[in-house]
Design a protein around this motif. Sequence first.
Motif, PDB file in Angstrom:
ATOM      1  N   GLY A   1       0.857  -1.014   0.108  1.00 40.92           N
ATOM      2  CA  GLY A   1      -0.082   0.068   0.104  1.00 40.92           C
ATOM      3  C   GLY A   1       0.902   1.309  -0.002  1.00 40.92           C
ATOM      4  N   VAL A   2       0.135   2.415   0.245  1.00 45.45           N
ATOM      5  CA  VAL A   2       0.920   3.593  -0.015  1.00 45.45           C
ATOM      6  C   VAL A   2       0.503   4.522   1.203  1.00 45.45           C
ATOM      7  CG1 VAL A   2       1.242   5.470  -1.644  1.00 45.45           C
ATOM      8  CG2 VAL A   2       0.466   3.516  -2.495  1.00 45.45           C
ATOM      9  N   PRO A   3       1.630   5.246   1.909  1.00 46.77           N
ATOM     10  CA  PRO A   3       1.147   6.190   3.055  1.00 46.77           C
ATOM     11  C   PRO A   3       0.722   7.562   2.426  1.00 46.77           C
ATOM     12  CG  PRO A   3       3.586   6.102   2.476  1.00 46.77           C
ATOM     13  CD  PRO A   3       2.963   5.002   1.653  1.00 46.77           C
ATOM     14  N   LYS A   4       0.382   8.189   3.525  1.00 44.44           N
ATOM     15  CA  LYS A   4      -0.072   9.689   3.061  1.00 44.44           C
ATOM     16  C   LYS A   4       0.904  10.502   2.711  1.00 44.44           C
ATOM     17  CE  LYS A   4      -4.283   9.124   6.178  1.00 44.44           C
ATOM     18  NZ  LYS A   4      -3.869   7.678   6.356  1.00 44.44           N
ATOM     19  N   HIS A   5       2.096  10.375   3.383  1.00 50.13           N
ATOM     20  CA  HIS A   5       3.112  11.343   3.230  1.00 50.13           C
ATOM     21  C   HIS A   5       4.588  10.394   2.738  1.00 50.13           C
ATOM     22  CE1 HIS A   5       0.252  13.296   5.679  1.00 50.13           C
ATOM     23  NE2 HIS A   5       0.573  14.374   4.982  1.00 50.13           N
ATOM     24  N   VAL A   6       5.135  11.051   2.000  1.00 48.85           N
ATOM     25  CA  VAL A   6       6.940  10.361   1.762  1.00 48.85           C
ATOM     26  C   VAL A   6       7.777  11.672   2.323  1.00 48.85           C
ATOM     27  CG1 VAL A   6       8.403   9.593   0.413  1.00 48.85           C
ATOM     28  CG2 VAL A   6       6.030   8.873   0.223  1.00 48.85           C
ATOM     29  N   ILE A   7       8.611  11.373   3.111  1.00 48.57           N
ATOM     30  CA  ILE A   7       9.292  12.463   3.646  1.00 48.57           C
ATOM     31  C   ILE A   7      10.753  12.125   3.093  1.00 48.57           C
ATOM     32  CG2 ILE A   7      10.493  13.420   5.639  1.00 48.57           C
ATOM     33  CD1 ILE A   7       8.016  12.322   7.323  1.00 48.57           C
ATOM     34  N   PHE A   8      11.330  13.120   2.348  1.00 45.49           N
ATOM     35  CA  PHE A   8      12.647  12.986   1.793  1.00 45.49           C
ATOM     36  C   PHE A   8      13.496  14.412   1.887  1.00 45.49           C
ATOM     37  CE2 PHE A   8      15.427  12.829  -2.506  1.00 45.49           C
ATOM     38  CZ  PHE A   8      16.087  11.881  -1.876  1.00 45.49           C
ATOM     39  N   ASP A   9      14.737  14.208   1.849  1.00 48.70           N
ATOM     40  CA  ASP A   9      15.518  15.653   1.680  1.00 48.70           C
ATOM     41  C   ASP A   9      15.376  16.112   0.491  1.00 48.70           C
ATOM     42  OD1 ASP A   9      17.359  14.329  -0.174  1.00 48.70           O
ATOM     43  OD2 ASP A   9      18.635  13.794   1.442  1.00 48.70           O
TER      44      ASP A   9
END
Length: 222
Positions: free
Chosen positions: A78-86
């Motif tokens: 599945g896919v999360p609501k947010h993806v955190i990257f630099d």
Amino acid sequence: DLRYKTAEPFVPLAFPPGDALQVDWGEATVYLNDVKTVINLFCAKMCYSSAPFVLAYHRQNEESFLDAFVHTFQYFGGVPKHVIFDNGKVAVKDGFGANANKQAGYTALAAHYGFEAVFCNPASGNEKGLVEGLVGYIRRNVCVPIPRVKNIEELNVKLEEKCHRYLSHQIRGKEENVEIMLKEEQKALFMLPGYAFDPAKRATARVDRFSTIRFDTNNYSV
């Protein structure tokens, strides 16, 4: 001072199930077919369960970056609501943090899977501390001593096996192990779309007098 001051934006450090995934790149040294080689590690970690997923690539380019997301979402189901990257160039065209402008490929990926891309503030590694810890974990537990593999595919099998074994890990302060928390988290993930995103790079090229075309600094015969 009567001037209005805006509050500095930040990334929260506590996450509900399915809310966010942190990703980062790292490097490691391996023997590929007996040749000592520096490879690139795409590392991803779910923020609630701390479940990891890691893939190795020859290059840290946009195609590898997008391809890694396709496999990561399939792995977690599945896919999360947010993806955190630099603010790496594979994802950011210009700007940084809340003012970052996504690359076209990353924009298309986010639209396809329906997640919101979140970029860290400059010099704020703590905003993705979970995944930065994963980079070191993989280096210590998979790449020491230096592994010998025939190809990247064989290395990725080893990396996935290590990530799967980590699911039995009990994190200090948590009531359940990583696997049980991941199962809870998976219930909150967005469903995968009907077909996977195509990470291929496309370009329009002109055939020269030698019957070759130039793509990504190389000439190819037509």
